[in-house]
Write an enzyme that holds these catalytic residues in place. Structure first.
Site, PDB file in Angstrom:
ATOM      1  N   ASP A 212       0.856  -1.187   0.000  1.00  0.00           N
ATOM      2  CA  ASP A 212       0.000   0.000   0.000  1.00  0.00           C
ATOM      3  C   ASP A 212       0.890   1.234   0.000  1.00  0.00           C
ATOM      4  O   ASP A 212       1.729   1.390   0.893  1.00  0.00           O
ATOM      5  CB  ASP A 212      -0.893   0.025   1.243  1.00  0.00           C
ATOM      6  CG  ASP A 212      -1.970  -1.046   1.196  1.00  0.00           C
ATOM      7  OD1 ASP A 212      -2.138  -1.664   0.133  1.00  0.00           O
ATOM      8  OD2 ASP A 212      -2.642  -1.269   2.221  1.00  0.00           O
TER       9      ASP A 212
ATOM     10  N   ASP B 233     -13.825  -5.982  -3.395  1.00  0.00           N
ATOM     11  CA  ASP B 233     -13.819  -6.036  -1.928  1.00  0.00           C
ATOM     12  C   ASP B 233     -15.183  -6.547  -1.488  1.00  0.00           C
ATOM     13  O   ASP B 233     -16.159  -5.791  -1.460  1.00  0.00           O
ATOM     14  CB  ASP B 233     -13.569  -4.641  -1.335  1.00  0.00           C
ATOM     15  CG  ASP B 233     -12.170  -4.123  -1.647  1.00  0.00           C
ATOM     16  OD1 ASP B 233     -11.264  -4.958  -1.834  1.00  0.00           O
ATOM     17  OD2 ASP B 233     -11.985  -2.897  -1.701  1.00  0.00           O
TER      18      ASP B 233
END
EC number: 4.3.2.10
Length: 256
Positions: free
Chosen positions: A12, A131
């Site tokens: 990330d 997701d």
């Protein structure tokens, strides 16, 4: 299933720096995505994924710089996701060295983005990131798995199984299936979700969310994943890529 199972670390990146702690003693700067990418390349990663968590237009150039510097040092496929909204965004990332580009929220808002990107660049370039979570209480979807956005905080009411089928029809090349229930728990992947998606799509599935130890990975492949992705267990040095590959190999699957 594709021939060899791929093991993919995910980084990330926020404004050009890696977030979520990373602990490697031999790195001068554990916050530098390029150094970390090179470390995972040395460890034998099959691919790398960068997720641009700031993903605002103001930081887009920072991410382009990170990708181009990384692509000079590592020679495995690099996927970049986060804030990709247009075919032009895809073009700029591919030009600076990304091999694949991940789309998520923008494709939910406008599914034609998938077909426009696939037609222009080829479906092998496009990774649809999903997701998904199990619905609690009253169900709104047929499968019981719902697509979320905002890191799992926002419900969409969209059936995750319907969405991956639709994305495949529109031209997605791969599905990055991230279980929001399992994510961060280190209790293992959501095997039921992987099985449910595998039944409905032929394109490769990358399983994400829930890995806590090397032995968590083979069941995800058994459930139908073609590749496995993890972040924190690699970053914290809990498990090496080599140990994950050994566990997968010991379970009878081919690794690179």
């Amino acid at each position: 299933m594709s021939l060899a199972v791929r093991v993919i670390p995910c980084l990330d990146v926020d404004a050009g720096r890696v977030v979520k702690g990373v602990h490697f003693e031999n790195l001068r700067d554990a916050g530098d995505p390029v150094e970390l990418a090179a470390e995972y390349y040395r460890q034998g990663a099959d691919e790398l994924t960068f997720l641009d968590v700031t993903a605002s237009s103001s930081h887009r150039q920072t991410m382009v710089d990170v990708v181009s510097r990384t692509a000079e040092q590592i020679f495995i496929p690099l996927t970049v996701g986060g804030g990709v909204r247009t075919p032009e965004d895809v073009d700029s990332l591919l030009r600076c060295g990304a091999d694949k580009v991940g789309v998520n929220t923008a494709a939910i808002n406008d599914p034609t983005l998938i077909s426009r990107v696939a037609e222009r660049f080829g479906n092998q370039v496009l990774v649809l990131s999903v997701d998904a979570r199990r619905e609690q209480g009253e169900r709104h979807t047929q499968s019981g798995f719902e697509v979320t956005t905002m890191g799992g905080r926002k419900s969409t009411g969209i059936d995750a199984i319907w969405w991956v089928k639709r994305a495949q029809e529109l031209g997605a090349g791969e599905i990055l299936l991230n279980s929001m229930d399992a994510d961060g728990t280190q209790q293992g992947f959501d095997l039921e979700m992987i099985k449910a998606v595998r039944k409905e799509v032929k394109i490769p599935i990358i399983a994400s969310g829930g890995a806590g130890k090397a032995s968590d990975f083979p069941p995800a492949i058994e459930a139908g994943a073609d590749a496995v992705l993890a972040a924190s267990i690699f970053h914290y040095g809990k498990v090496t890529i080599g140990e994950v590959k050994d566990a997968i190999k010991a379970a009878g699957y081919t690794v690179r």
